[in-house]
Design a protein around this motif. Structure first.
Motif, short mmCIF file in Angstrom:
data_model
loop_
_atom_site.label_atom_id
_atom_site.label_comp_id
_atom_site.label_asym_id
_atom_site.label_seq_id
_atom_site.Cartn_x
_atom_site.Cartn_y
_atom_site.Cartn_z
N UNK A 90 0.99 -1.33 -0.12
CA UNK A 90 -0.09 0.02 -0.05
C UNK A 90 0.79 1.34 -0.05
N UNK A 91 2.03 1.09 0.62
CA UNK A 91 2.71 2.37 0.93
C UNK A 91 3.55 2.57 -0.38
N UNK A 92 3.90 1.52 -1.20
CA UNK A 92 4.55 1.53 -2.53
C UNK A 92 3.85 2.23 -3.43
N UNK A 93 2.20 1.97 -3.27
CA UNK A 93 1.07 2.31 -4.20
C UNK A 93 1.11 3.93 -3.92
N UNK A 94 1.28 4.41 -2.89
CA UNK A 94 1.20 5.63 -2.41
C UNK A 94 2.46 6.63 -3.05
N UNK A 95 3.29 6.04 -3.42
CA UNK A 95 4.37 6.68 -4.16
C UNK A 95 3.75 7.17 -5.50
N UNK A 96 2.84 6.61 -6.03
CA UNK A 96 2.13 7.09 -7.04
C UNK A 96 1.78 8.61 -7.26
N UNK A 97 1.37 9.03 -6.00
CA UNK A 97 0.82 10.39 -5.69
C UNK A 97 1.80 11.31 -6.13
N UNK A 98 2.93 11.27 -5.47
CA UNK A 98 3.96 12.35 -5.94
C UNK A 98 4.76 12.14 -7.46
N UNK A 99 4.63 10.85 -7.76
CA UNK A 99 5.01 10.66 -9.13
C UNK A 99 4.09 11.11 -10.21
N UNK A 100 2.84 11.01 -9.98
CA UNK A 100 1.75 11.61 -10.91
C UNK A 100 1.76 13.23 -10.88
N UNK A 101 2.07 13.59 -9.66
CA UNK A 101 2.31 15.08 -9.61
C UNK A 101 3.55 15.82 -10.23
N UNK A 102 4.64 14.99 -10.18
CA UNK A 102 5.83 15.19 -10.89
C UNK A 102 5.64 15.38 -12.62
N UNK A 103 4.93 14.16 -12.97
CA UNK A 103 4.71 14.09 -14.31
C UNK A 103 3.68 15.39 -14.73
N UNK A 104 2.73 15.91 -13.98
CA UNK A 104 1.78 16.82 -14.46
C UNK A 104 2.49 18.27 -14.14
N UNK A 105 3.60 18.21 -13.56
CA UNK A 105 4.05 19.67 -13.13
C UNK A 105 5.01 20.04 -14.24
N UNK A 106 5.42 21.46 -14.14
CA UNK A 106 6.35 21.73 -15.33
C UNK A 106 7.75 21.74 -14.62
N UNK A 107 8.81 21.73 -15.75
CA UNK A 107 10.19 21.66 -15.28
C UNK A 107 10.56 23.01 -15.08
N UNK A 108 11.52 23.55 -14.14
CA UNK A 108 12.09 24.78 -13.86
C UNK A 108 12.45 25.26 -15.26
N UNK A 109 12.48 26.50 -15.38
CA UNK A 109 13.07 27.30 -16.88
C UNK A 109 14.39 26.90 -16.95
N UNK A 110 14.87 26.08 -18.12
CA UNK A 110 16.28 25.89 -18.29
C UNK A 110 17.00 27.10 -18.62
N UNK A 111 16.45 28.18 -19.16
CA UNK A 111 17.19 29.25 -19.31
C UNK A 111 17.74 30.05 -18.10
N UNK A 112 16.93 29.62 -16.93
CA UNK A 112 17.29 30.66 -15.93
C UNK A 112 18.36 29.66 -15.14
N UNK A 113 18.58 28.41 -15.54
CA UNK A 113 19.55 27.61 -14.58
C UNK A 113 20.63 27.28 -15.52
N UNK A 114 21.89 27.71 -14.73
CA UNK A 114 23.41 27.44 -15.35
C UNK A 114 23.62 26.11 -15.09
N UNK A 115 23.81 25.19 -16.11
CA UNK A 115 24.46 23.88 -16.00
C UNK A 115 26.24 23.92 -16.26
N UNK A 116 26.92 23.76 -14.97
CA UNK A 116 28.28 23.99 -15.45
C UNK A 116 29.07 22.71 -14.74
N UNK A 117 30.35 22.68 -15.19
CA UNK A 117 31.10 21.45 -14.65
C UNK A 117 31.32 21.90 -13.34
#
Length: 427
Positions: free
Chosen positions: A193-220
């Motif tokens: 049942x607790x493993x199934x509860x992880x589906x709640x945050x998983x669905x929330x992530x899938x429905x959410x937006x990714x932070x704007x990549x232009x505002x995030x600097x990926x550096x070495x």
């Protein structure tokens, strides 16, 4: 929208009642609530709740202590955090990709724990618990980055508040609800049942937006930048002797509480309480007492100097361990259980806020994230080590002796604090 791009009119929209409504009404705030649930679920399922399961199935206290080392990934998560920053996964985005991957791994590992159980192979079961802890620690690391990058500074308090609300809900699910389910339908079904509860945050992530990549600097991420410089700055600013004393103090501060943490669930069972009793008193009533303690701690830190609060908190955490003697002397009596949980959770909530405030004062603003993460990890490290052998201590003596020993473990902490009193600027 980043803080750099906010106009004066935008910033005014984040102030007053309009700002409160705007911050809490954002989809990101709702997402953080579900992420809070997902963060709390694995934490107890590889800790307190897992220890209760092991004891309920007849596993020796010494083995339970050793299995608790599987949760060490929560202490060491800062080690692979730079890799998460540097290497995005090739799907969903830089943050959502890692979140989804860690949550899928959580579902798989928790399901495997439920199916295999400790009775089949304790070694395999422990490896799966470690895999669950690794996935949970990775998820927490990405969540922190996601929260900071998804919204401007003006919205961070609202995101933190909804995250904490979700975290408390997750603690109730992975603590009280899991114990109730274990009592009614067995441990396997409870963990499924607790493993199934992880589906709640998983669905929330899938429905959410990714932070704007232009505002995030990926550096070495250089090893020097990620690890050496924060240490170098801390020791340079404080001097080697004072720095080592501060690190030792932080590491020892929560030791009395952490020594008992691993064996709390098994002790409740050995004292004659059912899983339903433990769920109601420890994981429902206790959660609210802990919140009350945290509120009191926050008020006191704001009103008084931090040093006297450190003394009160350290003594309170250690003395509260003596309350466990009530349960040892009066087994199966609920008044003793309520009294013990009241003393323990109130002191834990109070001390947790005080320690966070003190650790925050020790960090340099140029290395806040890394230095605080390292201090937070250190604050749990000694207790994790001793907690792992606590079962051997109880088997060699008894619970009463162990509780007294854990209370006396505060003495080195108080001696260090006395030495540090006039050597730090914390107020």
């Amino acid at each position: 929208m980043s803080t750099e791009t906010l106009t004066s009119n935008d910033k005014n929209n984040y102030k007053g009642w309009r700002g409160i409504q705007r911050a809490f009404a954002t989809p990101s705030a709702v997402t953080m609530m579900f992420l809070g649930v997902g963060s709390a679920l694995p934490f107890l399922l590889v800790g307190y709740t897992l220890s209760t399961w092991l004891r309920d199935t007849g596993v020796a206290l010494s083995a339970i202590g050793l299995v608790s080392y599987a949760s060490f990934f929560y202490v060491l998560k800062f080690l692979w955090a730079p890799l998460i920053d540097r290497y995005p996964l090739p799907f969903l985005g830089r943050r959502k990709g890692w979140l989804v991957a860690s949550q899928i791994l959580l579902i798989i590992s928790l399901t495997s724990m439920a199916v295999i159980g400790p009775g089949s192979s304790l070694i395999v079961f422990t490896i799966l618990a470690g895999l669950t802890a690794f996935a949970g620690a990775t998820q927490d690391t990405v969540m922190d980055a996601y929260r900071i990058e998804i919204a401007p500074v003006e919205s961070q308090a609202a995101l933190a508040a909804t995250y904490i609300l979700g975290y408390r809900i997750g603690l109730i699910l992975s603590g009280a609800v899991t114990l109730y389910l274990a009592e009614l339908v067995g441990w396997t079904n409870a963990y499924l049942a607790m493993a199934a509860c992880i589906l709640l945050p998983l669905i929330a992530v899938l429905l959410s937006k990714e932070p704007n990549p232009e505002k995030v600097t990926v550096r070495e991420i250089r090893i020097q930048d990620a690890f050496i410089k924060p240490f170098q700055e801390f020791f340079s600013r404080n001097g080697i002797l004072l720095a080592l004393a501060l690190l030792a103090f932080v590491g020892l501060f929560k030791l009395p509480d952490q020594m008992i943490g691993v064996l709390a669930g098994p002790f409740y069972l050995d004292s004659g309480f059912t899983k339903a009793d433990i769920a109601t008193i420890s994981k429902l009533y206790g959660v609210w007492i802990g919140i009350a303690g945290a509120f009191i701690g926050g008020v006191c830190v704001a009103a008084f100097n931090i040093k006297p609060m450190l003394v009160i908190a350290a003594i309170a955490v250690s003395i509260s361990n003596l309350a466990y003697l009530l349960m040892a002397i009066h087994p199966s009596e609920q008044w003793a259980f309520f009294a013990t949980i009241s003393a323990d959770n109130l002191s834990q909530g109070f001390a947790g806020v005080v320690l966070v405030a003190f650790m925050s004062s020790l960090t340099d603003r140029n290395f806040t994230a890394t230095q605080y993460a390292l201090l937070a990890s250190l604050a749990n490290l000694p207790g994790k080590f001793i907690g792992g052998v606590s079962g051997y201590i109880v088997e060699a003596t008894n619970y009463q002796t162990f509780f007294i020993f854990s209370t006396l473990s505060v003495i080195p902490t108080l001696l260090l604090l006395a030495w540090l009193w006039n050597k730090t600027d914390a107020k």
